[in-house]
Scaffold this motif. Structure first.
Motif, mmCIF file in Angstrom:
data_model
loop_
_atom_site.group_PDB
_atom_site.id
_atom_site.type_symbol
_atom_site.label_atom_id
_atom_site.label_comp_id
_atom_site.label_asym_id
_atom_site.label_seq_id
_atom_site.Cartn_x
_atom_site.Cartn_y
_atom_site.Cartn_z
ATOM 1 N N GLN A 92 -34.384 59.126 12.837
ATOM 2 C CA GLN A 92 -34.549 59.307 11.388
ATOM 3 C C GLN A 92 -36.029 59.213 11.036
ATOM 4 O O GLN A 92 -36.764 58.398 11.601
ATOM 5 N N THR A 93 -36.461 60.025 10.065
ATOM 6 C CA THR A 93 -37.888 60.068 9.742
ATOM 7 C C THR A 93 -38.222 59.549 8.343
ATOM 8 O O THR A 93 -39.372 59.614 7.919
ATOM 9 N N GLY A 94 -37.231 59.065 7.601
ATOM 10 C CA GLY A 94 -37.472 58.469 6.291
ATOM 11 C C GLY A 94 -36.350 57.508 5.960
ATOM 12 O O GLY A 94 -35.229 57.648 6.447
ATOM 13 N N ILE A 95 -36.656 56.508 5.126
ATOM 14 C CA ILE A 95 -35.669 55.499 4.731
ATOM 15 C C ILE A 95 -35.121 55.845 3.344
ATOM 16 O O ILE A 95 -35.875 56.202 2.440
ATOM 17 N N SER A 96 -33.812 55.715 3.180
ATOM 18 C CA SER A 96 -33.191 55.872 1.873
ATOM 19 C C SER A 96 -32.256 54.691 1.657
ATOM 20 O O SER A 96 -31.461 54.362 2.541
ATOM 21 N N THR A 97 -32.344 54.073 0.477
ATOM 22 C CA THR A 97 -31.681 52.794 0.256
ATOM 23 C C THR A 97 -30.677 52.860 -0.887
ATOM 24 O O THR A 97 -31.015 53.270 -2.000
ATOM 25 N N ASP A 98 -29.447 52.439 -0.596
ATOM 26 C CA ASP A 98 -28.421 52.253 -1.621
ATOM 27 C C ASP A 98 -28.367 50.782 -2.021
ATOM 28 O O ASP A 98 -28.479 49.897 -1.159
ATOM 29 N N PHE A 99 -28.151 50.516 -3.308
ATOM 30 C CA PHE A 99 -28.090 49.144 -3.812
ATOM 31 C C PHE A 99 -26.701 48.848 -4.356
ATOM 32 O O PHE A 99 -25.979 49.749 -4.794
#
Length: 562
Positions: free
Chosen positions: A111-118
């Protein structure tokens, strides 16, 4: 300049009429077509065949070249030949430590980027020990109450080397404040950080319904995010104007596109009121769209959106910098299309949706896990979703040519039809008083609900096929995998840290800063970000900040529309 000489256009139209009257009519006597009329998912009528005559009215300059106005064929001149899109699989559950482990797993898988669910309490501004948070802490996203949680979430991750997306809206400015405070604590150069905070609050009132304050102060917060970031976070996207949630609420693809641009206009106008030049902030505006099942319609939608955005920014707002006119977007495959019956078919759905996003020119992509109709995706499902992107990028060679469907008579005709319809809707929104007024009246909400209802009826009747649900059904099958478990210790672990922060902080300093926050909020000329950064740096919880501002702004209650 148009594609064809008018005489040649007439000749092609006569040829098609002759073909319809002879070859087509003769064949139909032997075998009827499946339907009297064919439509895209978004209800655009589709012809049997398209020729150059169907694009004759489209100016050649409206198609153009990649990286050149109006950017129909892509925002950059080399697109994926230089670098592929950011592969940004979303993650978020439990505490910061729990999600951090998932981040590291996905990064190890490529993976090349972080995506965050809250989680829902974080989204709505409640601390984890608030009574409203009971049973929801860390359940459908990661719980973040304080800067200590953000430290745990991003532990051992170099923020100057990997972009971070924060999928949050009503409390977005507090999460960005924590991110900035953490970066400063680590000694990073803020202008080297990259990523996005979603922040788009208007689509919440339209579709997703996660809001806290009334519309005016909520838009002011978005304004402050954009102006602060333009001057302190040069590579960071301070807003992700989102059609995805509009679509997931049931809209048509056209409504997704047009309603998103209606929201864009509000944000740009609000920032311009501060005196900031459009070219100072517009290059970092970003978007988030869905990629659904109608393959060519989605490609045309993305191309039309770029063209519409470029024209709006140049012609309406006077942008001069080409970077201000390039629409850049993150894309996610359509969660609403995932099914529990025959769930492995979701891999096929997701693959085709991802491919249309790539052929449509996405800058960043999340592919859904095959098990997301059941729960938060498992590691195996996320790996398969990531491998889907990697196969498209590495094995198919679709990245070798920029906009490979450009020049398709069908795609070009549909792109122009989308552009025209988008501008028709934007004109109607303006004539009716603008996006905020229409949100308050429930105009957008009614249009979304109507299309969602029509879609449900089509699925029920079988007119809209859903494999495994209304076509090719099988006996109920059991999932042959373990769904992602909810750790029952999550709330206790999270609450313990929040309460420790409260015990150890300087509460007198917090009270002083909260009063300062209130004073800034009352003064429309001030920016809310600096004092928020100071608050989280000194240990203020999200709940402290949100509740203080409720004393000034109150909360929003939607007027139902039937």
């Amino acid at each position: 300049m148009t594609w064809l000489d008018p005489n040649l256009t007439d000749k092609l139209q006569r040829e098609r009429a002759d073909w319809e009257a002879n070859e087509v009519a003769s064949f139909l006597k032997k075998q009827a077509e499946r339907k009297e009329q064919f439509f895209t998912i978004g209800d655009f009528a589709v012809k049997r065949v398209y020729t150059a005559a169907d694009v004759a009215a489209t100016p050649v300059e409206d198609i153009g070249l990649p990286g050149r106005y109006p950017f129909t064929r892509g925002p950059y001149p080399t697109m994926y030949r230089s670098r592929t899109w950011t592969m940004r699989q979303i993650a978020g559950f439990g505490t910061g430590e729990d999600t951090n482990r998932r981040f590291k797993y996905l990064i190890a898988q490529g993976q090349t980027g972080i995506s965050t669910d809250f989680d829902m309490p974080t989204l709505m501004g409640y601390d984890s020990d608030h009574p409203m948070s009971d049973g929801e802490v860390g359940r459908e996203g990661v719980a973040i109450d304080t800067l200590a949680d953000m430290e745990a979430l991003l532990a051992d991750i170099d923020l100057e080397k990997i972009s971070v997306s924060l999928t949050i809206n009503p409390t977005a400015w507090i999460l960005l404040a924590m991110y900035v405070a953490l970066a400063e604590q680590r000694g990073y150069d803020l202008n080297r950080l990259s990523g996005t905070v979603q922040a788009d609050i208007l689509k919440e009132y339209m579709a997703q319904k996660e809001y806290i304050y009334p519309i005016a102060p909520s838009v002011r917060i978005c304004r402050d995010l954009i102006t602060y970031s333009a001057r302190h976070l040069k590579r960071y996207n301070p807003i992700n104007i989102s059609g995805y949630h509009i679509s997931e609420a049931g809209s048509s693809p056209l409504q997704e596109a047009a309603f998103t641009l209606a929201n864009l206009i509000v944000y740009v106008e609000e920032v311009l009121k501060t005196g900031m030049d459009v070219d100072e902030f517009a290059p970092r505006l970003a978007f988030f769209f869905v990629s659904q099942g109608d393959f060519f319609e989605e490609v045309a939608k993305f191309r039309a959106l770029r063209r519409c955005y470029a024209k709006i920014m140049k012609e309406r707002f006077g942008a001069r910098n080409p970077d201000s006119m390039r629409l850049r977007f993150h894309c996610q495959t359509a969660a609403a299309t995932l099914t529990k019956p025959q769930y492995k078919v979701n891999i096929v759905r997701t693959t085709l949706q991802a491919l249309s996003a790539v052929l449509g020119g996405a800058q960043s992509l999340h592919t859904n896990g095959y098990d997301e109709a059941f729960a938060i995706p498992t590691e195996d499902a996320m790996k398969m979703a990531l491998r889907t992107q990697q196969i498209i990028a590495e094995e198919t060679n679709v990245t070798n040519v920029i906009d490979p469907l450009g020049g398709s008579y069908f795609v070009e005709a549909l792109t122009t039809e989308y552009e025209n319809k988008i501008f028709e809707i934007l004109k109607e929104v303006e004539e009716r008083g603008g996006a905020i007024k229409l949100i308050e009246q429930g105009w957008f909400q009614k249009h979304i609900a109507d299309f969602a209802y029509e879609t449900a009826l089509r699925k029920q009747s079988g007119e809209k096929p859903v494999i495994g649900v209304n076509r090719f059904r099988e006996n109920e099958e059991k999932a042959d995998f373990e769904v992602h478990p909810y750790d029952k210790t999550t709330a206790d672990r999270q609450i313990a840290r929040t309460q420790r922060v409260r015990r150890e902080r300087d509460n007198a300093k917090i009270e002083q800063l909260l009063e300062q926050l209130l004073a800034v909020a009352k003064d429309e000329t001030q920016n809310i970000m600096p004092v928020t950064i100071e608050l989280v740096r000194h240990g203020a919880t999200m709940g402290d900040i949100v509740e203080k501002l409720k004393t000034l702004w109150g909360t929003y209650r939607e007027t139902p529309v039937f």
